[in-house]
Design a protein around this motif. Structure first.
Motif, PDB file in Angstrom:
ATOM      1  N   ASP A 267     -45.887  17.785 126.734  1.00  0.00           N
ATOM      2  CA  ASP A 267     -46.285  16.748 127.682  1.00  0.00           C
ATOM      3  C   ASP A 267     -46.202  15.394 126.966  1.00  0.00           C
ATOM      4  N   ARG A 269     -47.204  12.366 128.187  1.00  0.00           N
ATOM      5  CA  ARG A 269     -48.045  11.315 128.769  1.00  0.00           C
ATOM      6  C   ARG A 269     -48.796  10.489 127.736  1.00  0.00           C
ATOM      7  N   MET A 270     -49.100  11.124 126.594  1.00  0.00           N
ATOM      8  CA  MET A 270     -49.922  10.446 125.573  1.00  0.00           C
ATOM      9  C   MET A 270     -49.052   9.862 124.465  1.00  0.00           C
ATOM     10  N   GLN A 308     -40.683   5.849 130.569  1.00  0.00           N
ATOM     11  CA  GLN A 308     -42.134   5.908 130.828  1.00  0.00           C
ATOM     12  C   GLN A 308     -42.918   5.752 129.528  1.00  0.00           C
ATOM     13  N   TRP A 312     -44.932   2.600 131.128  1.00  0.00           N
ATOM     14  CA  TRP A 312     -46.120   2.992 131.885  1.00  0.00           C
ATOM     15  C   TRP A 312     -47.153   3.709 131.016  1.00  0.00           C
ATOM     16  N   ASN A 313     -46.681   4.629 130.156  1.00  0.00           N
ATOM     17  CA  ASN A 313     -47.633   5.338 129.292  1.00  0.00           C
ATOM     18  C   ASN A 313     -48.473   4.349 128.495  1.00  0.00           C
TER      19      ASN A 313
ATOM     20  N   TYR B  34     -54.832  17.404 127.586  1.00  0.00           N
ATOM     21  CA  TYR B  34     -54.027  16.395 126.883  1.00  0.00           C
ATOM     22  C   TYR B  34     -52.656  16.943 126.497  1.00  0.00           C
ATOM     23  N   THR B  35     -52.622  18.230 126.170  1.00  0.00           N
ATOM     24  CA  THR B  35     -51.356  18.837 125.735  1.00  0.00           C
ATOM     25  C   THR B  35     -50.798  19.790 126.796  1.00  0.00           C
ATOM     26  N   SER B  36     -51.543  20.002 127.875  1.00  0.00           N
ATOM     27  CA  SER B  36     -51.161  20.975 128.909  1.00  0.00           C
ATOM     28  C   SER B  36     -51.002  22.373 128.324  1.00  0.00           C
ATOM     29  N   ARG B 269     -49.106  12.899 138.155  1.00  0.00           N
ATOM     30  CA  ARG B 269     -50.013  12.077 137.341  1.00  0.00           C
ATOM     31  C   ARG B 269     -50.902  11.157 138.154  1.00  0.00           C
ATOM     32  N   TRP B 312     -58.574  14.987 134.258  1.00  0.00           N
ATOM     33  CA  TRP B 312     -58.003  13.926 133.419  1.00  0.00           C
ATOM     34  C   TRP B 312     -57.320  12.831 134.224  1.00  0.00           C
ATOM     35  N   ARG B 316     -58.431   8.991 133.825  1.00  0.00           N
ATOM     36  CA  ARG B 316     -57.498   7.955 133.364  1.00  0.00           C
ATOM     37  C   ARG B 316     -57.372   6.848 134.409  1.00  0.00           C
TER      38      ARG B 316
END
Lengths: 587, 587
Positions: A267, A269-270, A308, A312-313, B34-36, B269, B312, B316
């Protein structure tokens, strides 16, 4: 600090068709970071913001046919030290904005160490006319080593709280683990102050062991930009820390981390990008965040995902997604136009709805920002301009000294010892053994301190090199064989009110003036890059084999990076956090 | 508002093994948002927060073997009106916490309309001992229709700014489009005030046409909870607005939207869950956010993705990811334990590191929160307790009146006309035609206003029903055939200091007291659910066919929902935003 509502009213009115748009971008393929989709749209812009994605039927003062190019949000550098480019922000703009970087989250700890709160204010004032967005990561540790160094300014808890109130501040800046794991309340209170403002606190978790990393994360630190591989990254992500993937001039972590992300299909996103410390010539020849995005794509990340990460992230992590990070209505019109998504080559760059760069160049040369006079008069040397100031008087034949052993492109060093001859009751350098003098001269006119020790690795056969950029206190650091040339360097730096110097045989061989806080120049980027080349070759002509001698010089005096550091207070045993005598014994 | 640092210091010390943990949860499968990924961990908890994911070797005061159960973050309801449950927050806890909802983002606009700023303060005070986290979406429009209704309290720009400073406030509450599209500066300034605090502004974009939606988004509104299908959702997402998927008692949008998300394989998201208005009996029999998560999974969303939406994603979006939304170090230890992920059945629920619910029940009955006396004495009726107060004097034979035509489970209504007979120089109801009286009695002791009009759809053959819950002004609303019974209802509501009443033939048939602001009760949820049943069957016995007559009654006086509304000022033409005469003509 409350902005006027005018722009918001105009924006809504324009979206409703009650006022003409300022600009209409037709025939676009929008990279929509919110939906991860690409859609053909007509973008409407008003008062510097996106007013509509469906502007075809709206009237506009100006219109631009984008010939089916892709439109993506401007890129965000999530952690950068502007000062490490030696360029003033407006000059840095000429390098980064044409590459599509429209926002910097900058930790100006260098200027804070020189000018304190007023220095931060001056930077924000100077940033007003910039062709990119500058937000401040509020420097959390000024000074870095209280009691072991003299700095021009400090930021205490009260100062940090005041700066965190600014709309231009986005977070608490990187905090080193020692202060957190040492449970120092001042720093924990700074983290809390950021949270109470709904802002994040940036981490700096270099090389932490698992348990220390967990404790560090417990302090409320939101991210880390020091991950060197995918294991580092995973160990942060699982704790809920974001990873700011770094690709600077010397620290290059992107390939390792991205390859792991692709392999494990993680993932993203972070994940976001930063440069931390990237030198002007590297930006010029390689690129900036755009280069990282293209690298990530080449390594197997889908283009939209890579975009992203760069937009955006970052905006979401730093809680600015209502302002930047995507081309959504109401957001700032920071837009990159590129014909392809692999590679992405910013052909046109808009900031705040204005076309500011085209085909790799700024359209208008940035006008020099104004800095207050006091910030250009920060070098006040009371001792260090006489050869005698660098003399180490000892009676005897031979002396055993501690030596800071340096390595190319590394900021860590090793503690060694060496024997040096004594002549005329003073310690001499040994050029054959490459053991020469290293000195730090207090430059704020506060106490005239001079710290002197010995260093191995600069390879100088004669003369001296010096810099007023020396992390984090930014006193004058000099490496030299000859006391007179060392003094000459200091004198020249005072004359320039900051800068880099190479001197030998009583003559200055090369120089670069850095008059803004002794850290930055407003000279054109190209000129600075050229002058740096001259400085490096001048150093080489004196025997220095280092690829970047002035970068090495700027980090060597850090009292927080093992094993040894040198400040104006003297030689520092970093692990003991204490001053030690450079002289071990005399016979 | 600055919290002590103590918990933070203890947390770090515990992570370092310098202090014992409070609790160790062993043998867990952690759902890492956070990591799925899912990982086997040992969770360490200290001072109510996650101290470690690798606590096996750490000492702890207490230890619990979780037998390989899944551990997931507590669920978040992103938009809810607590008052619509009729339960006080601590009684609501008995219903929602056992279902794994550990955080509510609540817009207390109802209590604000009754008690203003002081009412909001009282709610926050009362929330202190709750077994869940309560954050406030600061009500943006109190009153909803200035000049057309009397309310007990108001929240002006200054009040809103003060409340936005509170740590317990998370956003500016839902803002109706009319105020934004009408460019009313007070409301745009409220949005800006939220942004200046780094907080978001929630939207309410029911049924907007594309151009109006774009303009609405331009105002800086971050989300919408009124999407009824995937087209609605997509039209918001592409503009950069998050979608708060709603599943309340009457508004049920989850299936349509999730089916679309699965079909189009959309990025999730920007998706999260809310209930908005869900009645206690529905929560009891169906569930809360857990029910939405399980529905989403059944419809094809991966369990971890559905969990991220409920945790999450919400944290966020609301910028609380440093506090809640994932089981990361430093976050609050709000944890759900479930044997399976499909379906998720919360067996144990921890809030702030304390086990608060097990096998569907709270472990400790909540102790009644304290509300100030004035907030339990908010019904001050000066007119409306005499039958004559509801008499409409007219001379003639017959009168043509405007009628509010209502429909089951809908808050919109239609404007119709009807003929009514005149007897003894007063207008009479027509039970055969189901045209009866509707009245709103001002209950704040401010002016003794009574608004009277006519309504079709309640089906009452005799008697009256009344409520002190009437959006958004919350005066007393009465539907009735008989003036004396209408007056009796008002008298009974005053005696109870708020509540619901059914009366006929001069007798009260059923009642529910709502003494807190005339909106909520601290009676046990089960008891309230039972009493509501009695009230509904009493209404049915008078001829009312509506499934939820008191909900219909509570929305019918809204002066902002087309076509007609009735306030204490009188009959409102919603589209014209003006008062009109209920009597069209007399012959």
């Amino acid at each position: 600090m409350t902005k006027q509502l005018g722009y918001r009213i105009n924006l809504i009115a324009a979206a409703l068709g009650k006022e003409p748009l300022d600009l209409k971008l037709t025939n676009l393929k929008l990279v929509n970071v919110y939906t991860s989709q690409i859609e053909s749209v007509c973008l409407g812009i008003k008062d510097g913001r996106i007013a509509s994605l469906d502007a075809a039927s709206l009237s506009a003062l100006h219109e631009m046919d984008c010939n089916g190019m892709f439109a993506l949000p401007g890129f965000i550098d999530t952690h950068v030290h502007i000062d490490s480019t030696l360029l003033s922000p407006e000059q840095l703009a000429t390098l980064i904005v044409p590459h599509g970087t429209t926002t910097l989250f900058a930790d100006p700890m260098e200027i804070a160490n020189v000018g304190g709160y007023a220095g931060m204010q001056a930077l924000i004032q100077a940033a007003k006319g910039l062709p990119f967005n500058l937000w401040i990561e509020v420097s959390a540790r000024v000074p870095t080593a209280p009691g072991l160094e003299t700095t021009g300014g400090t930021l205490d808890l009260h100062d940090v709280r005041r700066i965190l109130k600014w709309q231009q501040s986005v977070s608490l800046g990187e905090l080193d683990p020692a202060k957190v794991l040492g449970l120092q309340q001042e720093y924990l209170a700074k983290i809390q102050s950021a949270h109470l403002r709904n802002k994040i606190a940036n981490g700096h978790a270099a090389g932490l062991l698992p348990q220390d990393l967990t404790a560090y994360a417990c302090a409320g630190l939101a991210d880390d930009h020091e991950c060197v591989d995918i294991q580092d990254a995973l160990s942060r992500l699982r704790l809920g820390m974001a990873v700011l993937i770094r690709e600077g001039s010397t620290e290059r972590n992107l390939r390792n981390i991205i390859q792991g992300v692709v392999k494990e299909n993680l993932d993203t996103r972070m994940l976001m990008f930063c440069t931390d410390d990237k030198h002007p010539d590297d930006i010029l020849h390689e690129g900036h965040i755009d280069w990282m995005v293209n690298q990530a794509i080449q390594l197997g990340i889908a283009p939209i995902t890579a975009i992203q990460m760069a937009t955006w992230n970052a905006a979401r992590h730093f809680r600015l997604d209502h302002e930047i990070g995507g081309l959504g209505t109401g957001r700032r019109a920071d837009i990159i136009l590129s014909e392809n998504l692999n590679p992405i080559i910013p052909q046109k760059v808009f900031v705040g709805g204005k076309l500011v760069a085209e085909n790799g160049h700024l359209i208008k040369a940035p006008k020099p920002a104004h800095y207050p006079g006091w910030l250009k008069q920060t070098i006040k040397v009371t001792r260090g301009k006489q050869a005698d100031d660098f003399r180490i008087p000892v009676s005897g034949k031979q002396v055993t000294v501690r030596v800071i052993r340096i390595y190319p492109d590394q900021i860590i060093n090793q503690a060694e010892t060496a024997q040096l001859a004594i002549e005329h009751d003073a310690v001499t350098c040994n050029t054959d053994g490459d053991v020469i003098k290293l000195a730090v001269v207090e430059r704020y006119g506060k106490n005239g301190n001079i710290g002197i020790a010995f260093v191995k690795g600069f390879g100088l056969q004669k003369g001296a090199i010096a810099s007023s950029v020396s992390h984090d206190h930014h006193n004058i650091v000099i490496a030299g064989v000859n006391d007179a040339d060392m003094a000459l360097c200091v004198e020249e730096i005072e004359n320039m009110q900051g800068g880099l110097v190479v001197a030998a045989d009583g003559k200055v061989r090369a120089r670069l003036a850095l008059p803004i806080a002794g850290l930055m120049t407003q000279a054109p980027a190209q000129e600075v890059i050229q002058t740096l080349k001259e400085l490096n070759s001048a150093a080489r002509s004196l025997g220095c084999p280092l690829p970047a001698p002035f970068m090495t010089l700027s980090f060597i005096s850090l009292p927080t990076v093992p094993e040894l550091g040198l400040t104006d207070h003297g030689l520092v045993d970093v692990r003991q956090h204490a001053l030690i005598n450079p002289i071990v014994g005399v016979i």
